[in-house]
Design a protein around this motif. Structure first.
Motif, PDB file in Angstrom:
ATOM      1  N   LEU A 166       1.116  -1.252   0.302  1.00 62.27           N
ATOM      2  CA  LEU A 166       0.389  -0.045  -0.024  1.00 62.27           C
ATOM      3  C   LEU A 166       0.840   1.274   0.281  1.00 62.27           C
ATOM      4  O   LEU A 166       0.477   2.309  -0.945  1.00 62.27           O
ATOM      5  CB  LEU A 166      -0.910  -0.150   1.280  1.00 62.27           C
ATOM      6  N   ASP A 167       2.255   1.445   0.589  1.00 58.17           N
ATOM      7  CA  ASP A 167       2.959   2.253   1.042  1.00 58.17           C
ATOM      8  C   ASP A 167       3.038   3.121  -0.333  1.00 58.17           C
ATOM      9  O   ASP A 167       3.871   3.672  -0.915  1.00 58.17           O
ATOM     10  CB  ASP A 167       4.088   1.899   1.402  1.00 58.17           C
ATOM     11  N   VAL A 168       3.678   1.065  -1.551  1.00 55.41           N
ATOM     12  CA  VAL A 168       4.073   2.182  -2.863  1.00 55.41           C
ATOM     13  C   VAL A 168       2.903   3.009  -3.593  1.00 55.41           C
ATOM     14  O   VAL A 168       3.178   3.626  -4.155  1.00 55.41           O
ATOM     15  CB  VAL A 168       4.197   0.390  -3.918  1.00 55.41           C
ATOM     16  N   VAL A 169       1.790   2.179  -4.089  1.00 55.83           N
ATOM     17  CA  VAL A 169       0.439   3.107  -4.572  1.00 55.83           C
ATOM     18  C   VAL A 169      -0.151   4.324  -3.819  1.00 55.83           C
ATOM     19  O   VAL A 169      -0.064   5.012  -4.393  1.00 55.83           O
ATOM     20  CB  VAL A 169      -1.050   2.166  -3.961  1.00 55.83           C
ATOM     21  N   VAL A 170       0.221   4.114  -2.280  1.00 59.60           N
ATOM     22  CA  VAL A 170       0.220   5.475  -2.106  1.00 59.60           C
ATOM     23  C   VAL A 170       1.560   7.066  -2.736  1.00 59.60           C
ATOM     24  O   VAL A 170       1.121   8.400  -2.908  1.00 59.60           O
ATOM     25  CB  VAL A 170       0.190   6.110  -0.116  1.00 59.60           C
ATOM     26  N   LEU A 171       2.193   6.109  -2.692  1.00 54.84           N
ATOM     27  CA  LEU A 171       3.685   7.128  -2.646  1.00 54.84           C
ATOM     28  C   LEU A 171       3.365   7.264  -4.713  1.00 54.84           C
ATOM     29  O   LEU A 171       3.662   8.675  -4.881  1.00 54.84           O
ATOM     30  CB  LEU A 171       4.658   6.406  -2.410  1.00 54.84           C
ATOM     31  N   LYS A 172       2.993   6.999  -5.004  1.00 56.41           N
ATOM     32  CA  LYS A 172       2.448   6.793  -6.219  1.00 56.41           C
ATOM     33  C   LYS A 172       1.607   7.754  -6.860  1.00 56.41           C
ATOM     34  O   LYS A 172       1.826   8.656  -7.756  1.00 56.41           O
ATOM     35  CB  LYS A 172       2.654   5.395  -6.794  1.00 56.41           C
ATOM     36  N   LEU A 173       0.724   7.549  -5.946  1.00 51.25           N
ATOM     37  CA  LEU A 173      -0.729   8.791  -6.022  1.00 51.25           C
ATOM     38  C   LEU A 173      -0.173  10.011  -5.176  1.00 51.25           C
ATOM     39  O   LEU A 173      -0.820  11.340  -5.654  1.00 51.25           O
ATOM     40  CB  LEU A 173      -1.548   7.972  -5.726  1.00 51.25           C
ATOM     41  N   PHE A 174       0.806   9.649  -4.796  1.00 52.05           N
ATOM     42  CA  PHE A 174       1.089  10.858  -3.327  1.00 52.05           C
ATOM     43  C   PHE A 174       2.049  11.425  -3.413  1.00 52.05           C
ATOM     44  O   PHE A 174       2.782  11.254  -2.745  1.00 52.05           O
ATOM     45  CB  PHE A 174      -0.110  11.508  -2.288  1.00 52.05           C
ATOM     46  N   PRO A 175       3.143  11.430  -4.330  1.00 49.00           N
ATOM     47  CA  PRO A 175       4.726  11.859  -3.739  1.00 49.00           C
ATOM     48  C   PRO A 175       5.177  12.706  -3.091  1.00 49.00           C
ATOM     49  O   PRO A 175       6.537  12.469  -2.890  1.00 49.00           O
ATOM     50  CB  PRO A 175       5.058  11.987  -5.481  1.00 49.00           C
ATOM     51  N   ALA A 176       4.702  13.381  -2.690  1.00 51.21           N
ATOM     52  CA  ALA A 176       4.395  14.562  -1.801  1.00 51.21           C
ATOM     53  C   ALA A 176       4.685  13.771  -0.280  1.00 51.21           C
ATOM     54  O   ALA A 176       5.578  14.569   0.453  1.00 51.21           O
ATOM     55  CB  ALA A 176       3.822  15.539  -2.216  1.00 51.21           C
ATOM     56  N   LEU A 177       4.001  12.940  -0.322  1.00 51.17           N
ATOM     57  CA  LEU A 177       4.091  11.993   1.170  1.00 51.17           C
ATOM     58  C   LEU A 177       5.640  11.383   1.049  1.00 51.17           C
ATOM     59  O   LEU A 177       6.008  11.078   2.157  1.00 51.17           O
ATOM     60  CB  LEU A 177       3.493  10.948   1.162  1.00 51.17           C
ATOM     61  N   MET A 178       6.538  11.354   0.042  1.00 51.23           N
ATOM     62  CA  MET A 178       7.816  10.599   0.415  1.00 51.23           C
ATOM     63  C   MET A 178       8.894  11.275   1.460  1.00 51.23           C
ATOM     64  O   MET A 178       9.317  10.343   1.574  1.00 51.23           O
ATOM     65  CB  MET A 178       8.526  10.989  -1.112  1.00 51.23           C
ATOM     66  N   PRO A 179       8.727  12.310   2.094  1.00 54.58           N
ATOM     67  CA  PRO A 179       9.558  12.401   3.029  1.00 54.58           C
ATOM     68  C   PRO A 179       8.985  11.455   4.311  1.00 54.58           C
ATOM     69  O   PRO A 179       9.526  10.966   5.059  1.00 54.58           O
ATOM     70  CB  PRO A 179       9.295  14.233   3.216  1.00 54.58           C
ATOM     71  N   TYR A 180       7.700  11.421   4.382  1.00 46.70           N
ATOM     72  CA  TYR A 180       7.461  10.385   4.940  1.00 46.70           C
ATOM     73  C   TYR A 180       7.921   9.329   4.900  1.00 46.70           C
ATOM     74  O   TYR A 180       7.472   8.383   5.876  1.00 46.70           O
ATOM     75  CB  TYR A 180       5.509  11.456   5.194  1.00 46.70           C
ATOM     76  N   ALA A 181       7.859   8.472   4.298  1.00 48.54           N
ATOM     77  CA  ALA A 181       8.595   7.108   4.003  1.00 48.54           C
ATOM     78  C   ALA A 181       9.823   6.842   3.978  1.00 48.54           C
ATOM     79  O   ALA A 181      10.507   5.893   4.505  1.00 48.54           O
ATOM     80  CB  ALA A 181       8.121   6.466   3.098  1.00 48.54           C
ATOM     81  N   ASP A 182      10.971   8.112   4.146  1.00 50.45           N
ATOM     82  CA  ASP A 182      11.888   7.516   5.383  1.00 50.45           C
ATOM     83  C   ASP A 182      12.174   7.513   6.517  1.00 50.45           C
ATOM     84  O   ASP A 182      12.119   8.067   7.833  1.00 50.45           O
ATOM     85  CB  ASP A 182      12.710   9.568   4.789  1.00 50.45           C
ATOM     86  N   VAL A 183      13.168   6.427   6.835  1.00 47.95           N
ATOM     87  CA  VAL A 183      12.735   5.991   8.225  1.00 47.95           C
ATOM     88  C   VAL A 183      13.855   7.035   8.889  1.00 47.95           C
ATOM     89  O   VAL A 183      13.334   6.951  10.167  1.00 47.95           O
ATOM     90  CB  VAL A 183      13.358   4.543   8.149  1.00 47.95           C
ATOM     91  N   ASP A 184      15.176   7.457   7.972  1.00 46.91           N
ATOM     92  CA  ASP A 184      15.607   8.249   9.261  1.00 46.91           C
ATOM     93  C   ASP A 184      15.255   9.704   9.534  1.00 46.91           C
ATOM     94  O   ASP A 184      15.267   9.729  10.669  1.00 46.91           O
ATOM     95  CB  ASP A 184      17.067   8.396   7.639  1.00 46.91           C
TER      96      ASP A 184
END
Length: 290
Positions: A149-167
């Motif tokens: 689901l993360d992959v789908v969400v990031l594909k649809l909403f690229p602006a959320l990419m920073p929140y997928a950064d575990v660091d």
């Protein structure tokens, strides 16, 4: 007071995944060992399609694809992986039929059948162990689904990419986005389970064929985008040929059986709903080897 006790009992039965009154409690049953969840079912209504759809939903999952894909990491070719899968699934089919029969004939779940082997009190041990495994597997499956689901969400909403950064937004090895999708899927699955087995059956009956439809559509899309020339059935380096591949294939077969060990062990919880053992076997045949 009696009404309150009955109400609490009904709530517990519903929470266990069974509609109230599904089990038939006879007067001679020991009340300490019986409730409406453990008692034999009044009606057994599942046909071959219901069992077939159950396996469709189980096999075609993220966990199933990860397991099948990992077999290539052993150094096997595509045909060797296919043979290993077929043999492993055939073994699972055989044992599922063995596990299914006592529960289907009696209409009782796995913990009750265990009493014939482990005794009344001893049956609590495998029941608790399988419960702990189920909790862990629930978390694993939910995590795998949330990663997809993360992959789908990031594909649809690229602006959320920073929140997928575990660091930057990580906690216990999982980024904020991962925690959100994990929690969402955890709640959605729990909502389905909480409503009882009949809802689960309807959900599986729909999702089983739906998974196949989506899989076929995605396969066609990938072939269209990549072209036939880009397709390679060997996902890894082939390291074994001839007789040297036999021990590795045996290991692959064991991995396949291990993957199915959870639903295979607990299959009595589902086969008890089968209207006949023949229907259960037919559903197993269509959903596993075929």
């Amino acid at each position: 007071m009696a009404d309150t006790t009955v109400g609490m009992s009904s709530d517990l039965v519903e929470a266990a995944g069974m509609p109230v009154g599904s089990g038939e409690i006879k007067p001679e049953y020991d009340p300490r060992l019986t409730n409406e969840d453990l008692a034999p079912l009044r009606k057994q209504t599942w046909g071959s399609y219901n069992i077939f759809a159950f396996w469709m939903s189980d096999v075609h999952s993220v966990g199933g694809y990860v397991t099948a894909g990992s077999l290539f990491a052993l150094g096997l070719s595509s045909w060797q992986v296919l043979v290993s899968l077929l043999i492993g699934i055939t073994i699972v089919y055989f044992f599922c039929n063995l596990v299914a029969k006592p529960s289907q004939l009696t209409g009782v779940p796995y913990p009750v059948i265990c009493r014939t082997v482990f005794g009344v009190l001893g049956a609590n041990v495998p029941a608790i162990i399988r419960g702990a495994i189920a909790v862990a597997w629930y978390g694993i499956q939910t995590y795998l689904a949330s990663a997809a689901l993360d992959v789908v969400v990031l594909k649809l909403f690229p602006a959320l990419m920073p929140y997928a950064d575990v660091d930057r937004y990580g906690f216990l090895g999982l980024p904020l986005l991962g925690w959100c999708t994990y929690a969402l899927l955890w709640v959605l699955q729990a909502a389905v389970f909480w409503t009882g087995m009949e809802t689960i059956r309807k959900f599986i009956d729909f999702c089983g064929p739906a998974v196949y439809v989506v899989m076929i559509v995605l396969t066609g899309y990938l072939i269209y985008q990549a072209g036939w020339g880009a397709i390679n059935l060997n996902l890894g380096e082939v390291s074994y040929t001839g007789l040297s591949a036999v021990p590795v294939m045996l290991g692959a077969i064991a991995l396949v059986v291990s993957y199915f060990s959870g639903p295979m062990l607990n299959f009595g919880d589902f086969s008890r709903y089968g209207r006949s053992f023949r229907a259960v076997k037919r559903g197993n045949l269509l959903g596993l080897p075929v």
